[in-house]
Design a protein around this motif. Structure first.
Motif, PDB file in Angstrom:
ATOM      1  N   ASN A 144       0.820  -1.216   0.000  1.00 52.81           N
ATOM      2  CA  ASN A 144       0.000   0.000   0.000  1.00 52.81           C
ATOM      3  C   ASN A 144       0.854   1.266   0.000  1.00 52.81           C
ATOM      4  O   ASN A 144       0.499   2.252  -0.663  1.00 52.81           O
ATOM      5  CB  ASN A 144      -0.969   0.001   1.174  1.00 52.81           C
ATOM      6  CG  ASN A 144      -2.055  -1.047   1.008  1.00 52.81           C
ATOM      7  OD1 ASN A 144      -2.436  -1.391  -0.103  1.00 52.81           O
ATOM      8  ND2 ASN A 144      -2.546  -1.572   2.116  1.00 52.81           N
ATOM      9  N   ALA A 145       1.964   1.260   0.709  1.00 50.75           N
ATOM     10  CA  ALA A 145       2.841   2.438   0.735  1.00 50.75           C
ATOM     11  C   ALA A 145       3.418   2.691  -0.660  1.00 50.75           C
ATOM     12  O   ALA A 145       3.473   3.843  -1.118  1.00 50.75           O
ATOM     13  CB  ALA A 145       3.965   2.241   1.743  1.00 50.75           C
ATOM     14  N   PHE A 146       3.825   1.637  -1.337  1.00 49.94           N
ATOM     15  CA  PHE A 146       4.377   1.808  -2.681  1.00 49.94           C
ATOM     16  C   PHE A 146       3.302   2.301  -3.639  1.00 49.94           C
ATOM     17  O   PHE A 146       3.527   3.211  -4.435  1.00 49.94           O
ATOM     18  CB  PHE A 146       5.011   0.506  -3.194  1.00 49.94           C
ATOM     19  CG  PHE A 146       5.778   0.709  -4.463  1.00 49.94           C
ATOM     20  CD1 PHE A 146       7.079   1.183  -4.431  1.00 49.94           C
ATOM     21  CD2 PHE A 146       5.196   0.461  -5.692  1.00 49.94           C
ATOM     22  CE1 PHE A 146       7.789   1.404  -5.603  1.00 49.94           C
ATOM     23  CE2 PHE A 146       5.889   0.672  -6.871  1.00 49.94           C
ATOM     24  CZ  PHE A 146       7.194   1.148  -6.822  1.00 49.94           C
ATOM     25  N   ARG A 147       2.123   1.703  -3.568  1.00 42.87           N
ATOM     26  CA  ARG A 147       1.020   2.130  -4.440  1.00 42.87           C
ATOM     27  C   ARG A 147       0.641   3.584  -4.182  1.00 42.87           C
ATOM     28  O   ARG A 147       0.317   4.316  -5.101  1.00 42.87           O
ATOM     29  CB  ARG A 147      -0.183   1.218  -4.261  1.00 42.87           C
ATOM     30  CG  ARG A 147       0.163  -0.211  -4.586  1.00 42.87           C
ATOM     31  CD  ARG A 147      -0.633  -0.958  -5.478  1.00 42.87           C
ATOM     32  NE  ARG A 147      -1.803  -0.351  -6.023  1.00 42.87           N
ATOM     33  CZ  ARG A 147      -2.354  -0.773  -7.118  1.00 42.87           C
ATOM     34  NH1 ARG A 147      -1.842  -1.782  -7.748  1.00 42.87           N
ATOM     35  NH2 ARG A 147      -3.433  -0.206  -7.590  1.00 42.87           N
ATOM     36  N   ASP A 148       0.693   4.004  -2.924  1.00 40.81           N
ATOM     37  CA  ASP A 148       0.406   5.403  -2.601  1.00 40.81           C
ATOM     38  C   ASP A 148       1.438   6.338  -3.236  1.00 40.81           C
ATOM     39  O   ASP A 148       1.090   7.418  -3.730  1.00 40.81           O
ATOM     40  CB  ASP A 148       0.364   5.618  -1.089  1.00 40.81           C
ATOM     41  CG  ASP A 148      -0.864   4.983  -0.437  1.00 40.81           C
ATOM     42  OD1 ASP A 148      -1.819   4.622  -1.164  1.00 40.81           O
ATOM     43  OD2 ASP A 148      -0.856   4.840   0.803  1.00 40.81           O
ATOM     44  N   LEU A 149       2.707   5.926  -3.229  1.00 36.98           N
ATOM     45  CA  LEU A 149       3.748   6.721  -3.886  1.00 36.98           C
ATOM     46  C   LEU A 149       3.469   6.849  -5.390  1.00 36.98           C
ATOM     47  O   LEU A 149       3.613   7.926  -5.965  1.00 36.98           O
ATOM     48  CB  LEU A 149       5.127   6.072  -3.700  1.00 36.98           C
ATOM     49  CG  LEU A 149       5.785   6.182  -2.337  1.00 36.98           C
ATOM     50  CD1 LEU A 149       7.074   5.367  -2.315  1.00 36.98           C
ATOM     51  CD2 LEU A 149       6.077   7.636  -2.025  1.00 36.98           C
ATOM     52  N   VAL A 150       3.084   5.740  -6.008  1.00 38.04           N
ATOM     53  CA  VAL A 150       2.796   5.742  -7.446  1.00 38.04           C
ATOM     54  C   VAL A 150       1.610   6.659  -7.744  1.00 38.04           C
ATOM     55  O   VAL A 150       1.659   7.481  -8.666  1.00 38.04           O
ATOM     56  CB  VAL A 150       2.536   4.308  -7.962  1.00 38.04           C
ATOM     57  CG1 VAL A 150       2.011   4.320  -9.386  1.00 38.04           C
ATOM     58  CG2 VAL A 150       3.801   3.466  -7.862  1.00 38.04           C
ATOM     59  N   ALA A 154       0.469   9.175  -5.989  1.00 38.29           N
ATOM     60  CA  ALA A 154       0.842  10.579  -5.760  1.00 38.29           C
ATOM     61  C   ALA A 154       1.674  11.113  -6.926  1.00 38.29           C
ATOM     62  O   ALA A 154       1.470  12.246  -7.373  1.00 38.29           O
ATOM     63  CB  ALA A 154       1.613  10.712  -4.449  1.00 38.29           C
ATOM     64  N   ALA A 155       2.586  10.296  -7.433  1.00 39.89           N
ATOM     65  CA  ALA A 155       3.417  10.730  -8.567  1.00 39.89           C
ATOM     66  C   ALA A 155       2.566  10.941  -9.815  1.00 39.89           C
ATOM     67  O   ALA A 155       2.776  11.900 -10.557  1.00 39.89           O
ATOM     68  CB  ALA A 155       4.511   9.697  -8.829  1.00 39.89           C
ATOM     69  N   LYS A 156       1.611  10.054 -10.046  1.00 38.86           N
ATOM     70  CA  LYS A 156       0.736  10.204 -11.215  1.00 38.86           C
ATOM     71  C   LYS A 156      -0.126  11.448 -11.090  1.00 38.86           C
ATOM     72  O   LYS A 156      -0.327  12.172 -12.059  1.00 38.86           O
ATOM     73  CB  LYS A 156      -0.139   8.966 -11.393  1.00 38.86           C
ATOM     74  CG  LYS A 156       0.614   7.790 -11.954  1.00 38.86           C
ATOM     75  CD  LYS A 156      -0.298   6.636 -12.227  1.00 38.86           C
ATOM     76  CE  LYS A 156       0.485   5.490 -12.853  1.00 38.86           C
ATOM     77  NZ  LYS A 156      -0.369   4.387 -13.239  1.00 38.86           N
ATOM     78  N   LYS A 157      -0.614  11.699  -9.890  1.00 37.98           N
ATOM     79  CA  LYS A 157      -1.448  12.877  -9.661  1.00 37.98           C
ATOM     80  C   LYS A 157      -0.635  14.143  -9.923  1.00 37.98           C
ATOM     81  O   LYS A 157      -1.104  15.080 -10.565  1.00 37.98           O
ATOM     82  CB  LYS A 157      -1.976  12.857  -8.227  1.00 37.98           C
ATOM     83  CG  LYS A 157      -3.040  13.858  -7.940  1.00 37.98           C
ATOM     84  CD  LYS A 157      -3.585  13.646  -6.536  1.00 37.98           C
ATOM     85  CE  LYS A 157      -4.733  14.566  -6.242  1.00 37.98           C
ATOM     86  NZ  LYS A 157      -5.255  14.375  -4.889  1.00 37.98           N
ATOM     87  N   THR A 158       0.591  14.168  -9.439  1.00 36.44           N
ATOM     88  CA  THR A 158       1.473  15.307  -9.642  1.00 36.44           C
ATOM     89  C   THR A 158       1.803  15.486 -11.117  1.00 36.44           C
ATOM     90  O   THR A 158       1.779  16.598 -11.629  1.00 36.44           O
ATOM     91  CB  THR A 158       2.780  15.130  -8.840  1.00 36.44           C
ATOM     92  OG1 THR A 158       2.441  14.988  -7.468  1.00 36.44           O
ATOM     93  CG2 THR A 158       3.717  16.301  -9.027  1.00 36.44           C
ATOM     94  N   SER A 159       2.097  14.389 -11.814  1.00 36.67           N
ATOM     95  CA  SER A 159       2.455  14.512 -13.230  1.00 36.67           C
ATOM     96  C   SER A 159       1.252  14.932 -14.062  1.00 36.67           C
ATOM     97  O   SER A 159       1.405  15.627 -15.054  1.00 36.67           O
ATOM     98  CB  SER A 159       3.054  13.207 -13.761  1.00 36.67           C
ATOM     99  OG  SER A 159       2.071  12.215 -13.901  1.00 36.67           O
TER     100      SER A 159
END
Length: 163
Positions: free
Chosen positions: A110-116, A118-123
């Motif tokens: 879940n922590a890794f998926r949250d990072l992904v 967040a990165a997609k949202k930012t991009s």
């Protein structure tokens, strides 16, 4: 210098029975080449942790929450894209084989998926409003050309008839 380029690929095959094996190998090579170029195009769309290599993913796991999950890092020695797409059950088996628990797997997964995410949202926010895929850009260009042609068209052009 950075540039965009295109490569044309021509696969010559023959319908003759004597050429079947060679034609088949040619088509298999062409398919593999196309698949590799499609993967390269897809990689350009990756963001954040999806771009990480296996070593960086393992390092992230080893350092997560002050190293509490360091012994499970080998299970995360995969590309970031592979981890973003991995079936949770497959990862769980690997985590358990390293002495971890289902809860450990859930926390890291879940922590890794949250990072992904967040990165997609930012991009997405950073991306210009223009369409992102080549097909969508081409469709936008075609639509703009159609609108321009409609503006210039006379009644005779639109409805037939004329001089």
């Amino acid at each position: 210098l950075e540039s965009r380029c295109a490569t044309a690929f021509v696969a010559a095959v023959a319908p003759a029975a004597a050429c079947v094996d060679e034609s088949k190998r040619t088509l298999e090579y062409a398919a593999a080449t196309l698949e590799a170029s499609e993967l390269d195009r897809q990689r350009e769309t990756f963001s954040g942790p999806e771009k990480w290599g296996p070593d960086k993913c393992a390092k992230w796991c080893a350092e997560y929450e002050g190293g509490a999950y360091a012994k499970l890092a080998p299970a995360f020695r995969k590309s970031g894209k592979a981890l973003a797409c991995i079936y949770r059950g497959d990862l769980l088996r690997q985590v358990e084989a390293l002495g971890g628990t289902e809860r450990d797997c859930e926390v890291l997964y879940n922590a890794f998926r949250d990072l992904v995410k967040a990165a997609k949202k930012t991009s997405r926010r950073a991306r210009p409003a223009a369409a992102s895929s080549a097909v969508a850009r081409r469709m936008d260009a075609d639509a703009a050309l159609l609108r321009e042609n409609r503006k210039r068209a006379t009644a005779a052009d639109r409805f037939g008839g004329g001089a």
